[in-house]
Design a protein around this motif. Structure first.
Motif, PDB file in Angstrom:
ATOM      1  N   GLN A   1     -28.528 -25.089  -2.227  1.00 52.66           N
ATOM      2  CA  GLN A   1     -29.148 -26.408  -2.094  1.00 52.66           C
ATOM      3  C   GLN A   1     -28.645 -27.391  -3.145  1.00 52.66           C
ATOM      4  O   GLN A   1     -28.838 -28.603  -3.011  1.00 52.66           O
ATOM      5  CB  GLN A   1     -30.679 -26.294  -2.193  1.00 52.66           C
ATOM      6  CG  GLN A   1     -31.312 -25.308  -1.224  1.00 52.66           C
ATOM      7  CD  GLN A   1     -30.735 -25.396   0.174  1.00 52.66           C
ATOM      8  OE1 GLN A   1     -30.803 -26.432   0.838  1.00 52.66           O
ATOM      9  NE2 GLN A   1     -30.149 -24.291   0.641  1.00 52.66           N
ATOM     10  N   THR A   2     -27.989 -26.885  -4.191  1.00 47.70           N
ATOM     11  CA  THR A   2     -27.560 -27.739  -5.299  1.00 47.70           C
ATOM     12  C   THR A   2     -26.039 -27.902  -5.367  1.00 47.70           C
ATOM     13  O   THR A   2     -25.529 -28.481  -6.324  1.00 47.70           O
ATOM     14  CB  THR A   2     -28.039 -27.140  -6.643  1.00 47.70           C
ATOM     15  OG1 THR A   2     -27.307 -25.938  -6.931  1.00 47.70           O
ATOM     16  CG2 THR A   2     -29.528 -26.828  -6.595  1.00 47.70           C
ATOM     17  N   VAL A   3     -25.327 -27.385  -4.353  1.00 52.57           N
ATOM     18  CA  VAL A   3     -23.862 -27.360  -4.374  1.00 52.57           C
ATOM     19  C   VAL A   3     -23.315 -28.317  -3.309  1.00 52.57           C
ATOM     20  O   VAL A   3     -23.882 -28.414  -2.212  1.00 52.57           O
ATOM     21  CB  VAL A   3     -23.354 -25.927  -4.115  1.00 52.57           C
ATOM     22  CG1 VAL A   3     -21.842 -25.891  -3.973  1.00 52.57           C
ATOM     23  CG2 VAL A   3     -23.805 -25.004  -5.238  1.00 52.57           C
ATOM     24  N   PRO A   4     -22.240 -29.047  -3.572  1.00 53.38           N
ATOM     25  CA  PRO A   4     -21.638 -29.920  -2.554  1.00 53.38           C
ATOM     26  C   PRO A   4     -21.281 -29.148  -1.286  1.00 53.38           C
ATOM     27  O   PRO A   4     -20.942 -27.956  -1.332  1.00 53.38           O
ATOM     28  CB  PRO A   4     -20.369 -30.448  -3.251  1.00 53.38           C
ATOM     29  CG  PRO A   4     -20.658 -30.339  -4.712  1.00 53.38           C
ATOM     30  CD  PRO A   4     -21.528 -29.139  -4.873  1.00 53.38           C
ATOM     31  N   ASP A   5     -21.334 -29.846  -0.149  1.00 49.15           N
ATOM     32  CA  ASP A   5     -21.120 -29.197   1.144  1.00 49.15           C
ATOM     33  C   ASP A   5     -19.726 -28.612   1.318  1.00 49.15           C
ATOM     34  O   ASP A   5     -19.529 -27.732   2.153  1.00 49.15           O
ATOM     35  CB  ASP A   5     -21.388 -30.199   2.283  1.00 49.15           C
ATOM     36  CG  ASP A   5     -22.858 -30.570   2.397  1.00 49.15           C
ATOM     37  OD1 ASP A   5     -23.697 -29.818   1.855  1.00 49.15           O
ATOM     38  OD2 ASP A   5     -23.158 -31.606   3.014  1.00 49.15           O
ATOM     39  N   ASN A   6     -18.756 -29.081   0.547  1.00 51.98           N
ATOM     40  CA  ASN A   6     -17.383 -28.593   0.726  1.00 51.98           C
ATOM     41  C   ASN A   6     -17.103 -27.297  -0.044  1.00 51.98           C
ATOM     42  O   ASN A   6     -15.994 -26.780   0.000  1.00 51.98           O
ATOM     43  CB  ASN A   6     -16.366 -29.658   0.305  1.00 51.98           C
ATOM     44  CG  ASN A   6     -16.401 -29.948  -1.194  1.00 51.98           C
ATOM     45  OD1 ASN A   6     -17.428 -29.775  -1.853  1.00 51.98           O
ATOM     46  ND2 ASN A   6     -15.278 -30.400  -1.735  1.00 51.98           N
ATOM     47  N   LYS A   7     -18.098 -26.774  -0.735  1.00 52.97           N
ATOM     48  CA  LYS A   7     -17.916 -25.535  -1.487  1.00 52.97           C
ATOM     49  C   LYS A   7     -18.750 -24.407  -0.873  1.00 52.97           C
ATOM     50  O   LYS A   7     -19.914 -24.606  -0.521  1.00 52.97           O
ATOM     51  CB  LYS A   7     -18.304 -25.729  -2.957  1.00 52.97           C
ATOM     52  CG  LYS A   7     -17.351 -26.646  -3.728  1.00 52.97           C
ATOM     53  CD  LYS A   7     -17.729 -26.718  -5.201  1.00 52.97           C
ATOM     54  CE  LYS A   7     -16.695 -27.484  -6.014  1.00 52.97           C
ATOM     55  NZ  LYS A   7     -16.698 -28.928  -5.720  1.00 52.97           N
ATOM     56  N   LEU A   8     -18.129 -23.221  -0.760  1.00 49.89           N
ATOM     57  CA  LEU A   8     -18.769 -22.045  -0.177  1.00 49.89           C
ATOM     58  C   LEU A   8     -18.836 -20.932  -1.206  1.00 49.89           C
ATOM     59  O   LEU A   8     -17.942 -20.788  -2.049  1.00 49.89           O
ATOM     60  CB  LEU A   8     -17.992 -21.566   1.051  1.00 49.89           C
ATOM     61  CG  LEU A   8     -17.969 -22.519   2.240  1.00 49.89           C
ATOM     62  CD1 LEU A   8     -16.928 -22.072   3.257  1.00 49.89           C
ATOM     63  CD2 LEU A   8     -19.357 -22.599   2.894  1.00 49.89           C
ATOM     64  N   ALA A   9     -19.880 -20.123  -1.142  1.00 47.30           N
ATOM     65  CA  ALA A   9     -20.032 -19.015  -2.085  1.00 47.30           C
ATOM     66  C   ALA A   9     -18.889 -18.017  -1.913  1.00 47.30           C
ATOM     67  O   ALA A   9     -18.535 -17.650  -0.792  1.00 47.30           O
ATOM     68  CB  ALA A   9     -21.364 -18.322  -1.865  1.00 47.30           C
ATOM     69  N   HIS A  10     -18.308 -17.591  -3.033  1.00 48.55           N
ATOM     70  CA  HIS A  10     -17.322 -16.508  -2.973  1.00 48.55           C
ATOM     71  C   HIS A  10     -17.778 -15.286  -3.758  1.00 48.55           C
ATOM     72  O   HIS A  10     -17.244 -14.192  -3.562  1.00 48.55           O
ATOM     73  CB  HIS A  10     -15.943 -16.977  -3.453  1.00 48.55           C
ATOM     74  CG  HIS A  10     -15.857 -17.233  -4.928  1.00 48.55           C
ATOM     75  ND1 HIS A  10     -15.563 -16.253  -5.841  1.00 48.55           N
ATOM     76  CD2 HIS A  10     -16.036 -18.368  -5.639  1.00 48.55           C
ATOM     77  CE1 HIS A  10     -15.557 -16.779  -7.059  1.00 48.55           C
ATOM     78  NE2 HIS A  10     -15.847 -18.059  -6.966  1.00 48.55           N
ATOM     79  N   SER A  11     -18.801 -15.439  -4.623  1.00 46.81           N
ATOM     80  CA  SER A  11     -19.335 -14.260  -5.307  1.00 46.81           C
ATOM     81  C   SER A  11     -20.723 -14.547  -5.841  1.00 46.81           C
ATOM     82  O   SER A  11     -21.085 -15.697  -6.114  1.00 46.81           O
ATOM     83  CB  SER A  11     -18.418 -13.818  -6.454  1.00 46.81           C
ATOM     84  OG  SER A  11     -18.424 -14.761  -7.509  1.00 46.81           O
ATOM     85  N   MET A  12     -21.503 -13.473  -5.980  1.00 45.77           N
ATOM     86  CA  MET A  12     -22.810 -13.548  -6.620  1.00 45.77           C
ATOM     87  C   MET A  12     -23.070 -12.229  -7.346  1.00 45.77           C
ATOM     88  O   MET A  12     -22.688 -11.158  -6.881  1.00 45.77           O
ATOM     89  CB  MET A  12     -23.921 -13.844  -5.610  1.00 45.77           C
ATOM     90  CG  MET A  12     -24.060 -12.833  -4.490  1.00 45.77           C
ATOM     91  SD  MET A  12     -25.317 -13.308  -3.264  1.00 45.77           S
ATOM     92  CE  MET A  12     -26.829 -13.172  -4.229  1.00 45.77           C
ATOM     93  N   HIS A  13     -23.688 -12.336  -8.527  1.00 50.34           N
ATOM     94  CA  HIS A  13     -23.944 -11.169  -9.375  1.00 50.34           C
ATOM     95  C   HIS A  13     -25.407 -11.243  -9.817  1.00 50.34           C
ATOM     96  O   HIS A  13     -25.810 -12.226 -10.451  1.00 50.34           O
ATOM     97  CB  HIS A  13     -23.025 -11.169 -10.589  1.00 50.34           C
ATOM     98  CG  HIS A  13     -21.565 -11.155 -10.236  1.00 50.34           C
ATOM     99  ND1 HIS A  13     -20.784 -10.026 -10.350  1.00 50.34           N
ATOM    100  CD2 HIS A  13     -20.760 -12.118  -9.749  1.00 50.34           C
ATOM    101  CE1 HIS A  13     -19.552 -10.301  -9.962  1.00 50.34           C
ATOM    102  NE2 HIS A  13     -19.508 -11.570  -9.587  1.00 50.34           N
ATOM    103  N   ALA A  14     -26.179 -10.213  -9.523  1.00 51.28           N
ATOM    104  CA  ALA A  14     -27.626 -10.284  -9.717  1.00 51.28           C
ATOM    105  C   ALA A  14     -28.156  -9.077 -10.482  1.00 51.28           C
ATOM    106  O   ALA A  14     -27.618  -7.967 -10.382  1.00 51.28           O
ATOM    107  CB  ALA A  14     -28.333 -10.371  -8.364  1.00 51.28           C
TER     108      ALA A  14
END
Length: 286
Positions: free
Chosen positions: A48-61
């Protein structure tokens, strides 16, 4: 949850302000917040806080505390960096003001570059396999407790087709390898960000079980406490979560009451779409 639309509603958070979002809980029958839910919701909050032209490539939790099913979860998003190609976000999930989970995610604009991947394993196609629910029926006499637990906890939002026979996989000691076909129980049409959030949710199923496979005769379901400790996903390529995906899992190590597992997720044509790692607690109860 009775449908995939219910799951999308669960993952889609209520906005409080530009950096704060609130989510409800799936009433998991095991009495704690399901890790996949928090993975999906935290990625939704970051998006919700990222520009529309960027997509997630990784997440670490990291899972810090077991979540209380009766308390909504607040997700606080910190904007770490916005660059020309990449954006980084940190998300902390809280209940009663205490952090129960934190996650860092990175987003990237689409770029052209070199391309290679490992090959999909040569396994039986989903068309020739029984669903996990059908396979569970064989376990009713072999291991009644595990049968009842898995039947109670089996999600209705996804369809799973195990390659290895569950009656042998879950009752006898065996090698730490596990292959599972999976897809949404009904077709959906949503954008890639929501598909990634659903895949994050789904990635928490079966992966910790893989670390228990060499020890099934000791770690019976009614004598062991299982919990996710940390979880990471790398999104490599676009995919369709309504079509069959093969989740190939292995566990290189278990020690100190922890099991470590890795996963590769392929589409039906053999394209590697994501990689997963998880370490989880496998503690024998006294």
């Amino acid at each position: 949850m009775n449908s995939i639309e219910d799951l999308i509603d669960l993952i889609s958070l209520e906005r409080v302000d530009d950096t704060t979002y609130v989510g409800q809980n799936y009433q998991a029958p095991w009495g704690r917040v399901f890790g996949g839910q928090v993975l999906g919701q935290s990625l939704h909050a970051a998006y919700q806080t990222v520009p529309d032209n960027k997509l997630a490539h990784s997440m670490h939790a990291y899972f810090i505390l077991g979540g209380d099913l009766s308390i909504p979860i607040t997700y606080e998003v910190e904007n770490i960096r916005d660059g020309g190609s990449f954006a980084t976000r940190r998300v902390v999930a809280k209940q009663d003001g205490k952090a129960i989970f934190n996650m860092a995610a990175s987003f990237q604009v689409k770029e052209e570059g070199e391309d290679h991947q490992i090959s999909i394993p040569n396994v039986i196609t989903p068309k020739k396999l029984l669903s996990s629910l059908d396979q569970l029926k064989e376990m009713e006499q072999i291991d009644p407790y595990t049968y009842k637990f898995l039947q109670l906890t089996h999600p209705t939002t996804f369809e799973f087709k195990p390659v290895e026979r569950l009656s042998a996989l879950l009752t006898k000691n065996g090698p730490p390898f596990n292959h599972m076909w999976m897809r949404t129980a009904a077709p959906i049409s949503v954008g890639l960000p929501m598909q990634q959030q659903l895949l994050a949710y789904m990635s928490d199923y079966n992966i910790l079980t893989t670390a228990s496979l060499p020890h099934r005769e000791k770690l019976r379901a009614d004598k062991t406490f299982y919990a996710s400790i940390d979880h990471a996903i790398w999104f490599h390529r676009d995919f369709n979560i309504s079509d069959w995906l093969l989740y190939t899992m292995d566990s290189p190590s278990a020690s100190n009451a922890r099991g470590f597992s890795r996963g590769s997720i392929f589409d039906r044509k053999g394209k590697l779409i994501a990689s997963v790692t998880q370490e989880g607690l496998m503690r024998k109860m006294k």
